[in-house]
Design a protein around this motif. Structure first.
Motif, PDB file in Angstrom:
ATOM      1  N   PRO A  20       0.726  -1.261  -0.017  1.00  0.00           N
ATOM      2  CA  PRO A  20      -0.019  -0.192   0.195  1.00  0.00           C
ATOM      3  C   PRO A  20       0.884   1.217   0.009  1.00  0.00           C
ATOM      4  CG  PRO A  20      -0.067  -1.025   2.190  1.00  0.00           C
ATOM      5  CD  PRO A  20       0.755  -1.885   1.165  1.00  0.00           C
ATOM      6  N   ALA A  21       0.436   2.321  -0.407  1.00  0.00           N
ATOM      7  CA  ALA A  21       1.027   3.591  -0.580  1.00  0.00           C
ATOM      8  C   ALA A  21       1.024   4.038   0.932  1.00  0.00           C
ATOM      9  CB  ALA A  21       0.226   4.560  -1.476  1.00  0.00           C
ATOM     10  N   VAL A  22       2.403   4.617   1.152  1.00  0.00           N
ATOM     11  CA  VAL A  22       2.561   5.182   2.643  1.00  0.00           C
ATOM     12  C   VAL A  22       1.909   6.479   2.617  1.00  0.00           C
ATOM     13  CG1 VAL A  22       4.075   5.690   4.408  1.00  0.00           C
ATOM     14  CG2 VAL A  22       4.276   3.796   2.922  1.00  0.00           C
ATOM     15  N   GLU A  23       0.857   6.932   3.457  1.00  0.00           N
ATOM     16  CA  GLU A  23       0.357   8.116   3.478  1.00  0.00           C
ATOM     17  C   GLU A  23       0.789   8.738   5.024  1.00  0.00           C
ATOM     18  OE1 GLU A  23      -4.020   7.737   3.628  1.00  0.00           O
ATOM     19  OE2 GLU A  23      -4.236   6.592   1.839  1.00  0.00           O
ATOM     20  N   ASN A  24       0.722  10.238   4.907  1.00  0.00           N
ATOM     21  CA  ASN A  24       1.258  10.756   6.025  1.00  0.00           C
ATOM     22  C   ASN A  24       0.259  10.709   7.371  1.00  0.00           C
ATOM     23  OD1 ASN A  24       3.617  11.472   4.768  1.00  0.00           O
ATOM     24  ND2 ASN A  24       2.760  13.515   4.010  1.00  0.00           N
ATOM     25  N   LYS A  25      -0.967  10.678   6.855  1.00  0.00           N
ATOM     26  CA  LYS A  25      -2.004  10.648   7.985  1.00  0.00           C
ATOM     27  C   LYS A  25      -2.556   9.367   8.332  1.00  0.00           C
ATOM     28  CE  LYS A  25      -6.493  12.392   9.057  1.00  0.00           C
ATOM     29  NZ  LYS A  25      -7.758  13.343   8.697  1.00  0.00           N
ATOM     30  N   VAL A  26      -2.563   8.775   9.357  1.00  0.00           N
ATOM     31  CA  VAL A  26      -3.112   7.647   9.779  1.00  0.00           C
ATOM     32  C   VAL A  26      -4.434   7.502  10.924  1.00  0.00           C
ATOM     33  CG1 VAL A  26      -2.713   5.282  11.106  1.00  0.00           C
ATOM     34  CG2 VAL A  26      -0.752   6.141   9.537  1.00  0.00           C
TER      35      VAL A  26
END
Length: 98
Positions: A20-26
């Protein structure tokens, strides 16, 4: 070695796709719960709106109203069940001895 590399190639390609693409917001549990409750509220509002329109004769398709009503009902039931499981888990954690 050619056979091995040909066999492994699809797996390597799939492993690159599966990451999965790493997102800044979790999103945390609280944020997910808040969004879900907003969705339940929206489903309830849509059901109420369509029911009112059915009563006034603005909507002729009873199926559409019934589907919206069932969606709202099921989403509320699911929310209550999730709440029950969270409360059970909390109670279980509180019963643990340290």
């Amino acid at each position: 070695m050619e056979i091995t590399s040909q066999v492994q190639a699809p797996f390597l390609q799939n492993s690159q796709i599966a990451k999965p693409a790493v997102e800044n917001k979790v999103e945390g549990f609280g944020e997910i719960l808040k969004n879900t409750l907003q969705d339940v509220k929206a489903a309830q509002n849509e059901s109420d709106k369509l029911t009112g329109q059915l009563v006034t004769g603005e909507v002729q398709d009873v199926h559409e109203v019934m589907i919206a009503s069932q969606k709202a009902s099921l989403s509320l039931q699911m929310t209550v069940q999730v709440r029950n499981k969270v409360v059970e888990a909390y109670q279980e954690v509180m019963r643990m001895q340290l």
